[in-house]
Design an enzyme around this catalytic site. Structure first.
Site, mmCIF file in Angstrom:
data_model
loop_
_atom_site.group_PDB
_atom_site.id
_atom_site.type_symbol
_atom_site.label_atom_id
_atom_site.label_comp_id
_atom_site.label_asym_id
_atom_site.label_seq_id
_atom_site.Cartn_x
_atom_site.Cartn_y
_atom_site.Cartn_z
ATOM 1 N N GLY A 208 2.924 -8.183 -0.030
ATOM 2 C CA GLY A 208 1.316 -7.522 -0.093
ATOM 3 C C GLY A 208 0.728 -8.391 -0.384
ATOM 4 O O GLY A 208 0.604 -9.768 -1.232
ATOM 5 N N ASN A 209 -0.424 -7.819 -0.420
ATOM 6 C CA ASN A 209 -1.645 -8.154 -2.037
ATOM 7 C C ASN A 209 -2.849 -7.207 -2.846
ATOM 8 O O ASN A 209 -2.290 -6.176 -1.890
ATOM 9 C CB ASN A 209 -2.631 -9.064 -0.630
ATOM 10 N N ARG A 210 -3.361 -7.458 -3.087
ATOM 11 C CA ARG A 210 -3.863 -6.134 -4.154
ATOM 12 C C ARG A 210 -5.110 -6.059 -3.674
ATOM 13 O O ARG A 210 -5.862 -4.513 -4.278
ATOM 14 C CB ARG A 210 -4.989 -7.387 -5.437
ATOM 15 N N SER A 211 -5.809 -6.246 -2.513
ATOM 16 C CA SER A 211 -6.048 -5.112 -1.610
ATOM 17 C C SER A 211 -6.190 -4.025 -2.033
ATOM 18 O O SER A 211 -4.567 -3.209 -1.560
ATOM 19 C CB SER A 211 -7.022 -5.248 -0.053
ATOM 20 N N ALA A 275 -7.510 -6.331 4.133
ATOM 21 C CA ALA A 275 -7.125 -7.711 3.114
ATOM 22 C C ALA A 275 -4.924 -7.915 4.818
ATOM 23 O O ALA A 275 -5.044 -7.605 4.004
ATOM 24 C CB ALA A 275 -6.626 -7.827 2.307
#
Ligand code: CTP
Length: 399
Positions: A208-211, A275
């Site tokens: 995943g990512n930080r969005s 994102a």
């Protein structure tokens, strides 16, 4: 001044010493053109009289649920309000609202309303800082309420600290920001993507990512307020759906790709704030990877580029207008211009994520909006709601 011309404002007043300031707020709201319905709690009436509000607003002050029962006062008031503000909001009313309690006219009316809710707490510092109050405020915030203040300053009985009611002028400014008079997106369909995607590795893990989704949700909320029919395609995000927005929850890039391409066929504008993961694990394990099996090697394969596919599908047509986002850390403008060209978008919102006050997970952002027509608009550090407004201004100017 007529910033709130014709807006129906429900003004709830609860029992704190600061209740006298609600009379000033009522006067300011009426001066800004709002139609104000005051509802006083029993506690409020110990501090300020209904007659004051009737005189200031020109409307009947309703106090009890069992007055005028046949007309269903609370439902009628709740449904007709375009925004509700509780000023001041005591610790008690925050607790009731957080728990959905409805034991008087104000709380039943608020439970029956679906409009934006603004709460301006006022109480002693100890009460404001109590874990119970903090939890109630967190719940209300999560549900979408705006919490204004409290300010730090003189309190009752000679004390000083956080707990002081914000000034009526601050409330008016917030309402004007919350309810822009402009409906310049009426009749338009806007698709917004928000949040990050999750690419599963096994049943419990993902890439995943930080969005957090905050920027995309702010764009969706602002577009809805400006009259658009808004479809929000959201990756996992613990944010409330903005009023009037249709939400589609998705997990992976492939799911987002399918939903967005479908919706874009009838959109005037697509805002791609999500994102999106560029790669996904080539194979998803159906059972949990075990530590004993050694360090796993996760092979990746590319995901489709949703924005590129949208632009390709649009062919030479001008609609839907494509707004891309890019998070950059170095050489922000040059990277942005190159990405704008490569993606074929009409506008690119470039996030400078090199600092800690802009971009991921925070409530503020600092962006540069680049347009295909060569324009460049700098938006200095501002709330994501304000940044959303600036982005939509650029969209509207090119529709
Ligand atoms: N985007 C997309 N589909 C992808 C990747 C990105 O639609 N698979 C969109 C994003 O939603 C965003 C824009 O493309 O609006 C730019 O995303 P970004 O990740 O900055 O672009 P990339 O082409 O992946 O470039 P980079 O190499 O910088 O990651």
């Amino acid at each position: 001044m007529s910033e709130l011309a014709g807006t129906r404002v429900l003004l709830g007043v609860t029992g704190g010493i600061a209740a006298y300031k609600a009379a000033l707020l009522a006067r300011l709201l009426v001066g800004a053109g709002a139609s104000v319905d005051p509802v006083l709690s029993r506690g409020a009436e110990h501090f300020i009289g209904a007659a004051t509000f009737e005189g200031l607003t020109g409307r009947k002050v309703r106090g009890e649920v069992w007055e005028d029962v046949a007309s269903g006062t609370h439902v009628e008031l709740g449904r007709s309000a375009e925004v509700a503000i509780v000023y001041p909001a005591t610790a008690h009313v925050l607790a009731k609202l957080a728990n959905g309690l409805a034991d008087d006219l104000l709380t039943t009316t608020l439970l029956a309303s679906r409009c934006p809710l603004v709460l301006a707490p006022a109480m002693h510092t100890e009460m404001w800082e109590h874990a119970a109050t903090r939890a109630n405020v967190a719940t209300l915030r999560k549900r979408g309420a705006s919490i204004l203040g409290p300010d730090d300053g003189p309190l009752m009985g000679g004390d000083t600290g956080p707990g002081r009611l914000v000034d009526p002028e601050d409330v008016l400014a917030h309402l004007v920001e919350l309810l822009p008079g402009t409906r310049d997106l009426a009749g338009r369909t806007v698709v917004v993507t928000a949040g990050g995607t999750r690419e599963p590795i096994d049943p419990v893990r993902f890439l995943g990512n930080r969005s957090s989704g905050k920027m995309g949700f702010a764009v969706a909320a602002a577009a809805a307020r400006r009259g658009a029919d808004v479809h929000l395609v959201a990756g996992p995000a613990s944010l409330p759906t903005p009023p009037g927005v249709t939400r589609y929850d998705v997990g992976t890039t492939l799911e987002m790709h399918r939903v967005v391409l479908d919706l874009a066929a009838r959109a005037d504008v697509v805002v791609k704030a999500a994102a999106v993961a560029d790669f996904r694990p080539a194979a998803v394990s159906t059972s949990k990877l075990k530590k004993a099996a050694g360090v796993p090697v996760v092979e990746l394969e590319p995901n489709p580029d949703i924005l590129l596919d949208l632009v390709e599908r649009r062919g030479g047509a001008a609609t839907p207008m494509m707004v891309g986002f890019a998070a950059e850390t170095d050489d922000v403008e040059a990277e942005g211009r190159a990405k704008l060209e490569r993606k074929g978008a009409d506008l690119l919102v470039v996030n400078d994520v090199s600092g800690s006050d802009a971009g991921f997970e925070v409530d503020t952002n600092r962006v540069v909006i680049l347009a295909r027509d060569g324009a460049r608009v700098d938006v200095p550090l501002a709330s994501k709601a304000e940044v959303a407004g600036r982005i939509l201004d650029e969209v509207v100017a090119r529709l």
